[in-house]
Design a protein around this motif. Structure first.
Motif, mmCIF file in Angstrom:
data_model
loop_
_atom_site.group_PDB
_atom_site.id
_atom_site.type_symbol
_atom_site.label_atom_id
_atom_site.label_comp_id
_atom_site.label_asym_id
_atom_site.label_seq_id
_atom_site.Cartn_x
_atom_site.Cartn_y
_atom_site.Cartn_z
ATOM 1 N N GLN A 36 0.831 -1.199 0.000
ATOM 2 C CA GLN A 36 0.000 0.000 0.000
ATOM 3 C C GLN A 36 0.870 1.255 0.000
ATOM 4 O OE1 GLN A 36 -3.418 0.355 0.085
ATOM 5 N NE2 GLN A 36 -3.748 -1.849 -0.080
ATOM 6 N N GLN A 43 0.427 5.420 0.846
ATOM 7 C CA GLN A 43 -0.433 6.464 1.388
ATOM 8 C C GLN A 43 0.044 7.809 0.858
ATOM 9 O OE1 GLN A 43 1.145 4.199 3.790
ATOM 10 N NE2 GLN A 43 -0.571 2.865 3.276
ATOM 11 N N GLY A 56 4.719 4.441 2.940
ATOM 12 C CA GLY A 56 4.385 3.041 2.681
ATOM 13 C C GLY A 56 5.329 2.437 1.655
ATOM 14 N N TYR A 90 -2.641 5.176 -6.945
ATOM 15 C CA TYR A 90 -3.192 5.685 -5.702
ATOM 16 C C TYR A 90 -3.456 7.175 -5.867
ATOM 17 C CZ TYR A 90 -1.412 1.407 -3.493
ATOM 18 O OH TYR A 90 -1.157 0.104 -3.153
#
Length: 118
Positions: free
Chosen positions: A1, A3, A26, A107
């Motif tokens: 992941q 962020q 991350g 993301y």
């Protein structure tokens, strides 16, 4: 992941400047590109600027060339968008996006409002 946390933005008069930040944390080793996009009310999201994760190859939308500068601080994994000579048509929600080699491949930051008054 991965962020992404954005900061900056706000209200400024035409001709003024703002700086947006997007801090990544991350699995940053999987990032290979970061970009800024914006979406104005009633319009589709559009590309603003991008930079590769090593800090090179910046590229810009024609509408912001010469006014906006994208840069990266490798020590903090933060990408900046310095916006100068702002115009009312720059008013939008600005969001950062990273492309990664893993899954998911993209993301998004939380978005931040930029309002330029005439």
């Amino acid at each position: 992941q991965v962020q992404l946390v954005q900061s900056g933005g706000g209200l400024v008069q035409a001709g003024g400047s703002l700086r947006l930040s997007c801090a990544a944390s991350g699995r940053t080793f999987s990032i290979y590109n970061m970009a800024w996009y914006r979406q104005a009310p009633g319009r589709e999201r559009e590309f603003v600027a991008a930079i590769n994760w090593s800090g090179g190859n910046p590229n810009y939308a024609d509408s912001v060339k010469g006014r906006f500068t994208i840069s990266k601080d490798s020590t903090t994994n933060t990408v900046y968008l310095q916006m100068n000579s702002l115009k009312p048509e720059d008013t939008a929600i600005y969001s950062c996006n990273v492309a990664t080699t893993g899954k998911p491949q993209s993301y998004w930051g939380q978005g931040t409002q930029v309002t330029v008054s005439s």
